[in-house]
Design an enzyme around this catalytic site. Structure first.
Site: not given
Ligand code: PCA
Length: 221
Positions: A89, A99, A152, A178
């Site tokens: 990342e 979500r 995360c 990730h």
């Protein structure tokens, strides 16, 4: 007497993984972290620790671990279903926008990770050098431009904010990676041994490479 696997004075790399979330039985990020625990990489010793997939407590635990281990490097790992590669990342943003509910049933929407703090932080890992080194061993790797807005990203943002503002942490580098699903969880996937080897190469590269040539680390306001 300190055990020979944990010699005093050896600098550490803190690698964290998360517990399972969202109905999955496994989280490859914790399995990969465990696979690296105790390994010596470029004169450093890896310490693996687990974070809960819960907004708030995940960051509290991480802050305590950074103070406890005083690592030279912190790499937090998480699962991102749908990714096909070790996904390094680039940027953490100051937003929690879930979500799904976390493991404590919390689902923050459009909330800052840290009130009044910068909009984003770049990783202070040499992300391009790490990608190149992992790919050179034939292991799929990519640079990702978003860590999402779930737990995360919150941990990544909180880590970078801590390293930027915490006392005595200016020299500590950190970032987030990730991982794909494991083959037994679905596709796209990557076997655990390949994840662990790719991460070992990535950590080694991060330890011997200070920064990517063109971009430094720091806050984006
Ligand atoms: N992945 C989630 C949180 C825990 C994990 O392993 C995420 O990408 O936010």
């Amino acid at each position: 007497m300190v055990a020979s696997t944990q010699p005093a004075g050896v600098p550490t790399v803190l690698v964290t993984g998360f517990d399972p979330f969202g109905g999955d039985a496994l989280n490859p990020s914790w399995l990969a972290a465990q696979a690296l625990h105790g390994k010596r990489i470029a004169g450093h010793r890896v310490v693996a620790e687990q974070l809960p997939t819960v907004f708030g407590p995940s960051l509290t635990v991480l802050r305590t671990l950074v103070r406890q281990h005083r690592p030279a490097l912190v790499i937090c790992l998480g699962l991102a279903a749908g990714r096909h590669a070790i996904s390094i990342e680039r940027v953490a943003i100051n937003v929690n926008d879930a979500r799904i509910a976390d493991n404590a049933g919390e689902q923050p929407v459009d909330e800052p990770v840290v009130d009044g703090a910068p909009a984003a932080y770049f990783s202070s890992l040499p992300i391009k050098a790490m990608r190149a080194a992992i790919q050179a061993k034939g292991i799929p790797a990519e640079v990702s431009q978003t860590a999402g807005t779930f737990v995360c990203n919150q941990v990544f943002y909180g880590l970078m904010h801590l390293l930027a503002t915490g006392r005595g942490l200016k020299a500590t580098r950190g970032g987030f990676i990730h991982l794909p699903l494991l083959p037994e969880q679905g596709e796209p996937s990557m076997p655990l041994a390949q994840m662990a080897e790719g991460l070992r190469i990535g950590i080694r590269t991060a330890l011997v490479t200070k920064a990517d040539a063109r971009l430094g680390a720091g806050a984006i306001s």
